[in-house]
Design an enzyme around this catalytic site. Structure first.
Site, PDB file in Angstrom:
ATOM      1  N   ARG A  92       0.802  -1.223   0.000  1.00  0.00           N
ATOM      2  CA  ARG A  92       0.000   0.000   0.000  1.00  0.00           C
ATOM      3  C   ARG A  92       0.838   1.278   0.000  1.00  0.00           C
ATOM      4  O   ARG A  92       0.586   2.194  -0.790  1.00  0.00           O
ATOM      5  CB  ARG A  92      -0.936   0.026   1.227  1.00  0.00           C
ATOM      6  CG  ARG A  92      -2.162  -0.813   1.075  1.00  0.00           C
ATOM      7  CD  ARG A  92      -2.545  -1.439   2.386  1.00  0.00           C
ATOM      8  NE  ARG A  92      -1.572  -2.475   2.695  1.00  0.00           N
ATOM      9  CZ  ARG A  92      -1.709  -3.741   2.296  1.00  0.00           C
ATOM     10  NH1 ARG A  92      -2.797  -4.108   1.679  1.00  0.00           N
ATOM     11  NH2 ARG A  92      -0.769  -4.637   2.549  1.00  0.00           N
ATOM     12  N   THR A  93       1.798   1.359   0.897  1.00  0.00           N
ATOM     13  CA  THR A  93       2.501   2.635   1.063  1.00  0.00           C
ATOM     14  C   THR A  93       3.274   2.988  -0.202  1.00  0.00           C
ATOM     15  O   THR A  93       3.154   4.098  -0.741  1.00  0.00           O
ATOM     16  CB  THR A  93       3.449   2.566   2.276  1.00  0.00           C
ATOM     17  OG1 THR A  93       2.712   2.064   3.388  1.00  0.00           O
ATOM     18  CG2 THR A  93       4.011   3.933   2.607  1.00  0.00           C
TER      19      THR A  93
ATOM     20  N   ARG B 234      11.451   3.501   3.709  1.00  0.00           N
ATOM     21  CA  ARG B 234      10.997   2.500   4.696  1.00  0.00           C
ATOM     22  C   ARG B 234      12.215   1.672   5.060  1.00  0.00           C
ATOM     23  O   ARG B 234      12.910   1.153   4.183  1.00  0.00           O
ATOM     24  CB  ARG B 234       9.888   1.614   4.131  1.00  0.00           C
ATOM     25  CG  ARG B 234       9.561   0.459   5.064  1.00  0.00           C
ATOM     26  CD  ARG B 234       8.339  -0.309   4.648  1.00  0.00           C
ATOM     27  NE  ARG B 234       7.121   0.453   4.890  1.00  0.00           N
ATOM     28  CZ  ARG B 234       5.896  -0.067   4.819  1.00  0.00           C
ATOM     29  NH1 ARG B 234       5.745  -1.357   4.521  1.00  0.00           N
ATOM     30  NH2 ARG B 234       4.843   0.670   5.039  1.00  0.00           N
TER      31      ARG B 234
ATOM     32  N   HIS C 140       4.916   5.554  11.551  1.00  0.00           N
ATOM     33  CA  HIS C 140       4.482   5.501  10.144  1.00  0.00           C
ATOM     34  C   HIS C 140       3.483   6.666   9.982  1.00  0.00           C
ATOM     35  O   HIS C 140       2.276   6.461   9.891  1.00  0.00           O
ATOM     36  CB  HIS C 140       3.823   4.143   9.887  1.00  0.00           C
ATOM     37  CG  HIS C 140       3.549   3.822   8.454  1.00  0.00           C
ATOM     38  ND1 HIS C 140       3.704   4.722   7.410  1.00  0.00           N
ATOM     39  CD2 HIS C 140       3.097   2.674   7.880  1.00  0.00           C
ATOM     40  CE1 HIS C 140       3.371   4.130   6.276  1.00  0.00           C
ATOM     41  NE2 HIS C 140       2.996   2.898   6.528  1.00  0.00           N
TER      42      HIS C 140
ATOM     43  N   LYS D  61      26.278  -3.760  -1.029  1.00  0.00           N
ATOM     44  CA  LYS D  61      27.741  -3.825  -1.195  1.00  0.00           C
ATOM     45  C   LYS D  61      28.468  -3.151  -0.029  1.00  0.00           C
ATOM     46  O   LYS D  61      29.674  -2.951  -0.078  1.00  0.00           O
ATOM     47  CB  LYS D  61      28.133  -3.116  -2.503  1.00  0.00           C
ATOM     48  CG  LYS D  61      27.626  -3.854  -3.736  1.00  0.00           C
ATOM     49  CD  LYS D  61      28.145  -3.231  -5.027  1.00  0.00           C
ATOM     50  CE  LYS D  61      27.271  -2.092  -5.472  1.00  0.00           C
ATOM     51  NZ  LYS D  61      27.626  -1.569  -6.816  1.00  0.00           N
TER      52      LYS D  61
HETATM   53  N1   CP Z   1      -0.351  -0.102   5.818  1.00  0.00           N
HETATM   54  C1   CP Z   1       0.863  -0.338   5.272  1.00  0.00           C
HETATM   55  O1   CP Z   1       1.861   0.270   5.638  1.00  0.00           O
HETATM   56  O2   CP Z   1       0.846  -1.286   4.295  1.00  0.00           O
HETATM   57  P1   CP Z   1       2.112  -1.769   3.463  1.00  0.00           P
HETATM   58  O3   CP Z   1       3.052  -2.459   4.425  1.00  0.00           O
HETATM   59  O4   CP Z   1       1.565  -2.696   2.422  1.00  0.00           O
HETATM   60  O5   CP Z   1       2.770  -0.558   2.863  1.00  0.00           O
END
Ligand code: CP
Length: 305
Positions: A55-56, A105, A133, A84
């Site tokens: 999603r993100t 991320r 998040h 590396k």
């Molecule tokens: N909600 C969320 O962060 O989903 P993903 O891990 O799929 O990005």
């Protein structure tokens, strides 16, 4: 004003006051009416995902394309030069030459904060270990505002992995800007950590810790469920013991108010059975759609000159 305040990017929900949130909620609502535009024509977003995401990453990428911009990046640390031995700091100082904004991320808490120290362009934290998040929490608030009409006066249950869950850390922090009653529902092994609670206490968020959600079903306006995250456990036996601690049932839904909403950041495992996906009260897939609009709003606010 928003762009100036957030010129280093969006790293933590702690950066936001109520005015900032309400501004983004208004912009997110406006974005629902704009499918395609060219307001980010010529802008480039870099998505650096060292942990899995559906999603993100894809909603940010889609948001960028929908607004006329372009995207570069990678979705695994295996294919970057970090493999590396290059440091994250050097990666950031390199990638910032190729784009206008970096989304990262990473498995370690503090990675996005560190990246923002090295970058001269905005960094967006797309999930840092068990930390935060923040853009998920912003889209969660957009979902509640659009579906219920208000963020004040609500009873909100936040359930599941509150210890390692970065989405619930950021969500609780954002909610501390509103007049809400929050119920933290978790097994004792996965309670909200002291460090988050101390901050929320200082912010005067009204919250209670509970283990059983069933007595709350009749009073909740929102139940925000989360996955028990196997990848965060050091002891897999402990994970196996509590992985199915909460499984929401169809009969649970019958006990809730007509206006009740069931949310989840997704992915889900067993905690919400697919048989309730069709209920008007189950809004977790609509939540993913609000995510696209909130991320369009965020990118537009950070990147338009
Ligand atoms: N909600 C969320 O962060 O989903 P993903 O891990 O799929 O990005």
């Amino acid at each position: 004003m928003f762009k100036e305040k957030f010129k280093e990017g969006i790293i933590s929900a702690k950066q936001f006051n109520r005015e900032d949130i309400e501004y983004l909620l208004k912009k997110g609502r406006e974005m629902r009416a704009i499918k395609n535009s060219n307001i980010l024509n010529g802008k480039i977003l870099a998505t650096l995902f060292f942990e899995p995401s559906t999603r993100t990453r894809l909603s940010f990428e889609s948001a960028m394309y929908r607004l006329g911009g372009n995207v570069i990046g990678f979705h695994s640390g295996e294919v970057s030069s970090i493999k590396k031995g290059e440091s994250l700091a050097d990666t950031i100082r390199t990638v910032e030459n190729y784009c206008d904004c970096i989304i990262i991320r990473y498995s370690l808490e503090g990675a996005a904060t560190m990246a923002s120290r090295f970058a001269k362009i905005p960094i967006i934290n797309a999930g840092s270990g068990s930390g935060e998040h923040p853009t998920q929490a912003l889209l969660d608030l957009l979902t509640i505002k659009e579906e219920i009409g208000t963020l004040d006066g609500l009873n909100i249950g936040i359930m599941g992995d509150l210890k390692y869950g970065r989405t619930v850390h950021s969500l609780s922090i954002l909610l501390s800007n509103f007049d809400v009653n929050v119920y933290f529902i978790s097994p004792k092994e996965l309670m909200m950590r002291k460090r988050e609670k101390e901050f929320l206490y200082q912010r005067q968020l009204k919250y209670k810790d509970v283990t059983d959600y069933r007595n709350l079903l009749g009073i909740l306006d929102v139940l925000y469920m989360t996955r028990i995250q196997k990848e965060r456990f050091v002891d897999l036996e402990e994970y196996d013991r509590i992985k199915n601690f909460y499984i929401f049932k169809k009969t649970d839904l019958d006990e809730t108010k007509n206006s009740f909403k069931l949310m989840h950041p997704l992915p889900r495992i067993n905690e919400i059975p697919p048989e309730i996906d069709g209920s008007e009260k189950s809004i977790y897939f609509r939540q993913t759609n609000y995510g696209l609009h909130m991320r369009k709003a965020i990118l537009a606010e950070l990147l338009i000159d």
